[in-house]
Design a protein around this motif. Structure first.
Motif, short mmCIF file in Angstrom:
data_model
loop_
_atom_site.label_atom_id
_atom_site.label_comp_id
_atom_site.label_asym_id
_atom_site.label_seq_id
_atom_site.Cartn_x
_atom_site.Cartn_y
_atom_site.Cartn_z
N LEU A 178 -21.08 -10.01 18.64
CA LEU A 178 -20.51 -9.60 18.15
C LEU A 178 -20.79 -7.87 18.02
CD1 LEU A 178 -18.75 -9.81 14.55
CD2 LEU A 178 -21.53 -9.91 14.08
N HIS A 224 -19.08 -6.74 20.40
CA HIS A 224 -17.85 -6.45 20.49
C HIS A 224 -17.23 -5.25 19.19
CE1 HIS A 224 -13.78 -7.64 19.89
NE2 HIS A 224 -13.86 -7.31 18.59
N GLU A 271 -17.86 -6.96 9.59
CA GLU A 271 -17.26 -7.35 10.47
C GLU A 271 -17.50 -8.84 12.09
OE1 GLU A 271 -17.14 -4.49 14.38
OE2 GLU A 271 -16.76 -2.74 12.17
N ALA A 272 -17.96 -9.29 10.93
CA ALA A 272 -18.52 -10.96 11.38
C ALA A 272 -16.92 -11.76 10.76
CB ALA A 272 -20.19 -11.34 11.23
#
Lengths: 435, 330
Positions: free
Chosen positions: B46, B49, B180-181
């Motif tokens: 994550l 990314h 964002e997860a």
């Protein structure tokens, strides 16, 4: 001395990445345009591979460029204190060009499947344009150091600063044009060499054939144009920096009908350049457009103002020699392509491409040696001596060695990763991946 | 406002943006180092990314700060670079290692390479912010140009500022990553980390504040004297409490907005405290400024540049962070 070594080493390292960062995006969008036009997926794989190469090089170029922007102050506080207000302009504009490049490279690299092909190509175009612009702007700052204008000195203090005039210094156009063409020529022919190497093993490889064609086209056109811009740049040097010209040409005595020297070893004690092939009057004619023009020799320049001819003359010869070889190979390739109407793949030609592929980078390093060492002992020609600009901080050799070690390590990793990128042709999954 | 104070304000704004975006990328690297538990691998993915497409653009804010400093205030730039030569050199090594290792990790196909690059990315990510903060802290002490100035960054106050910087960067990163997860469990991992970093930041901020009275008296008085000093401090404290409440209540989008404003206020407070100095006690904004013509052209260039910059940044975020921008709370 340690400061100069560290700066020279940092620049020499950064410039290779910067140059490829300027030119590789152009090749990448040409390949992508070919894919969009023909639908040939090999071109898409090619664009993606080159883009990955650009990503690695850009990242290292970006961080090493950051180091340089600090090193201006870490190593040359005297210079920045003096010149910051005059030549900050190109650096601030460069900051924005660099921003644009970083943003659109991010979009290009990670956006293959997120935006339309046309938008994606436009992002690539932005990368290519802003990369060229940022290189151009940085070179303008260097040009000012060679031909400082846009200020007045009163009792050792700077007044009447005019940053716009400083940006448009006499050497500006010549240097920036020469450097930009050099980026395309060096990168194009370097990439051509990699593809030629793999074609020598398998002539039918579609991936490397297309790669070679685009790389040769970009690099070749620039390599053929480069001597013209070089001639112009030399004329500007002749007009503005006589000491540099004399050092470049190994000219010791002032005189008319000065010869052009090819090769040769300058002998400072004897005051002559030995073992050179001399073509009478050609230097006078090339530099000033008149075979009878007078060329000032090093003997007529005060000893404390002379650049080191033992470095500058050979470096200049290396640059010109490499440039000529690159132009020769490019013309040969154009002739082959025109006669056979296909990618030039004659074995001898591919070998020649392989042989010339590192020459562009060698020429760039040699060319920077000419312009930087040729300006010594000045950091700003005729205004500020290098010794007055350097930092008073001690222990610089340690920092010089640390950075050298770091950069050698990074350089080795980058080369390994790049070669890995191009070793194999496209795999089946790469051909099918994405839209 | 005079041109030089406008330029100084823009420089502070650029530094703030560097902290909010570039800083979070460092924070992400620090969490990469501390990735653990059953979802360690997912945490790393994550982070990579989230940082991948944007870190280079975020990094340019720092270059902008440096360029404004050396163009607009050359004597201050020279003074900082000469006296803080060592910590700045070390910070640069950190910047180089972090950036290149991150890129190499993404593009190295050889087996086992990921493990090799992990630490070369995450360790510099954690150390560089400490150095950055200690450089700022050393300037604030007002001792860098005096005797022993070269080691001023190794005293308690700059070190505390350095640790606070790291802690704030880690806090920002953890809060962003909760948004964002995709996986709620992963979001909770970062929620716990965000709360931990919140507590660490609060403790370190108190330490910095306490040390400032004796170690950086000029700056401490500057903050008291500024008419904005008190409201900024109150607003920071209120926001900090609100973000903590939002994190506890899993209102992540809200927490992110609050955390950004909170950190921006902390930096604004530092700026207000430092004003009118750049490098106290000798160099002020006024006495180290370039000639007016340079300042005006610089402001023009910054304005023109923004016309290109902000739409481009908008494109970048539209493409990569759109989901994170519009996504409703989980």
């Amino acid at each position: 001395m340690a400061a100069r070594s560290q700066m020279a080493m940092s620049l020499a390292f950064h410039i290779i990445f910067a140059v490829i960062g300027v030119a590789l995006p152009l090749m990448m969008i040409v390949a992508e345009a070919q894919w969009l036009r023909t639908g040939d997926r090999v071109y898409r794989v090619l664009a993606r591979r080159w883009a990955k190469g650009a990503a690695i090089l850009f990242a290292v170029g970006a961080v090493s460029g950051t180091v340089l922007s600090f090193e201006l102050g870490l190593l040359w506080p005297g210079f920045m204190k003096f010149a910051g207000s005059i030549i900050g302009m190109p650096f601030s504009l460069e900051g924005f060009a660099f921003f644009t490049e970083a943003i659109f490279l991010g979009i290009y690299l990670y956006g293959w499947d997120r935006i339309s092909p046309r938008a994606h190509w436009l992002a690539g175009l932005m990368v290519a344009v802003s990369g060229a612009a940022s290189g151009w702007l940085v070179v303008l700052a260097n040009a000012w150091m060679n031909t400082p204008v846009g200020f007045t000195m009163v009792d050792g203090h700077v007044t009447d600063v005019d940053p716009i005039r400083a940006m448009a210094s006499p050497a500006g156009l010549a240097e920036a044009l020469h450097m930009t063409l050099a980026s395309y020529a060096a990168t194009g022919l370097l990439a051509a060499g990699v593809h030629a190497y793999w074609l020598l093993r398998d002539k039918a490889d579609a991936f490397h054939r297309r790669g070679l064609a685009i790389a040769l086209a970009v690099g070749g056109v620039a390599a053929v144009l480069q001597p013209i811009s070089g001639d112009y740049a030399a004329k500007v040097v002749a007009r503005t920096q006589v000491a540099k010209l004399a050092a470049m040409e190994g000219q010791f005595q002032t005189g008319r009908r000065a010869p052009l020297r090819i090769g040769g070893i300058p002998d400072v004690k004897a005051g002559a350049t030995r073992f050179a092939i001399e073509i009478p009057a050609v230097l006078s004619w090339m530099a000033y457009g008149d075979a009878n023009a007078e060329v000032v020799g090093l003997d007529d320049i005060r000893p404390e103002d002379r650049p080191d001819v033992r470095v500058v003359h050979p470096a200049f010869q290396i640059m010109v020699g490499c440039g000529m070889a690159m132009m020769g190979v490019s013309l040969w390739g154009a002739w082959l392509a025109w006669r056979r109407r296909r990618v030039p793949d004659a074995r001898w030609f591919l070998r020649a491409v392989l042989l010339t592929s590192p020459m562009g980078m060698i020429a760039i390093e040699a060319g920077w040696t000419v312009t930087e060492v040729g300006r010594q002992p000045w950091v700003i020609q005729g205004i500020l001596r290098t010794s007055e600009a350097v930092t008073p901080v001690g222990g610089l050799w340690g920092s010089m060695l640390a950075y050298t070690g770091l950069y050698l390590f990074l350089g080795a990793v980058v080369v390994r990763l790049l070669l890995a990128q191009f070793r194999a042709g496209p795999s089946a999954e790469e051909m099918e991946a994405g839209s | 406002m005079t041109p030089e104070s406008t330029l100084a304000a823009i420089m502070l704004a650029a530094l703030t943006l560097y902290a909010l975006f570039g800083g979070a990328d460092y924070g992400g690297g620090a969490w990469d180092l501390l990735a653990s538990g059953p979802r360690g691998r997912a945490q790393r993915d994550l982070i990579a990314h989230a940082i991948g497409p944007v870190w280079e653009a975020n990094h340019v804010w720092l270059i902008l700060v440096v360029v404004i400093l050396f163009t607009g205030f050359p004597p201050a730039f020279s003074a900082v670079m000469t006296n803080l030569h060592l910590p700045i050199s070390l910070m640069l090594v950190g910047i180089v290692l972090r950036g290149s290792a991150f890129t190499f990790r993404a593009h190295d196909p050889s087996p086992g390479s990921e493990r090799r690059w992990n630490h070369r990315f995450s360790i510099p990510s954690a150390i560089t912010p400490v150095l950055l903060g200690s450089i700022v802290g050393a300037i604030a002490t007002g001792r860098v140009e005096g005797p022993g100035g070269a080691s001023a960054w190794l005293t308690p106050f700059p070190i505390a500022v350095g640790l606070l910087t790291l802690s704030l960067f880690a806090y920002l990163a953890a809060v962003y990553l909760t948004v964002e997860a995709d996986d709620p469990a992963l979001a909770d991992d970062f929620r716990a980390r965000a709360i931990a970093a919140w507590l660490a930041s609060a403790a370190l901020a108190a330490a910095v504040y306490g040390l400032a009275r004796s170690e950086a008296p000029l700056i401490a008085r500057g903050l008291d004297a500024s008419p904005w000093g008190f409201p900024v401090r109150v607003a920071t404290a209120v926001l900090a409490a609100a973000v903590l409440a939002a994190l506890v209540g899993r209102r992540f989008v809200l927490a992110r907005a609050g955390a950004m404003v909170q950190v921006a206020l902390v930096i604004l407070g530092c700026g207000l405290a430092l004003n009118p100095y750049l490098v106290p006690p000798g160099r002020t904004i006024a006495n180290s400024a370039s000639p007016p013509i340079t300042l005006k052209l610089m402001l023009g260039a910054l304005g023109a540049g923004s016309i290109v910059l902000f739409p481009s940044l908008f494109c970048l975020w539209r493409v990569f962070k759109s989901r994170a921008i519009v996504r409703p709370k989980p």
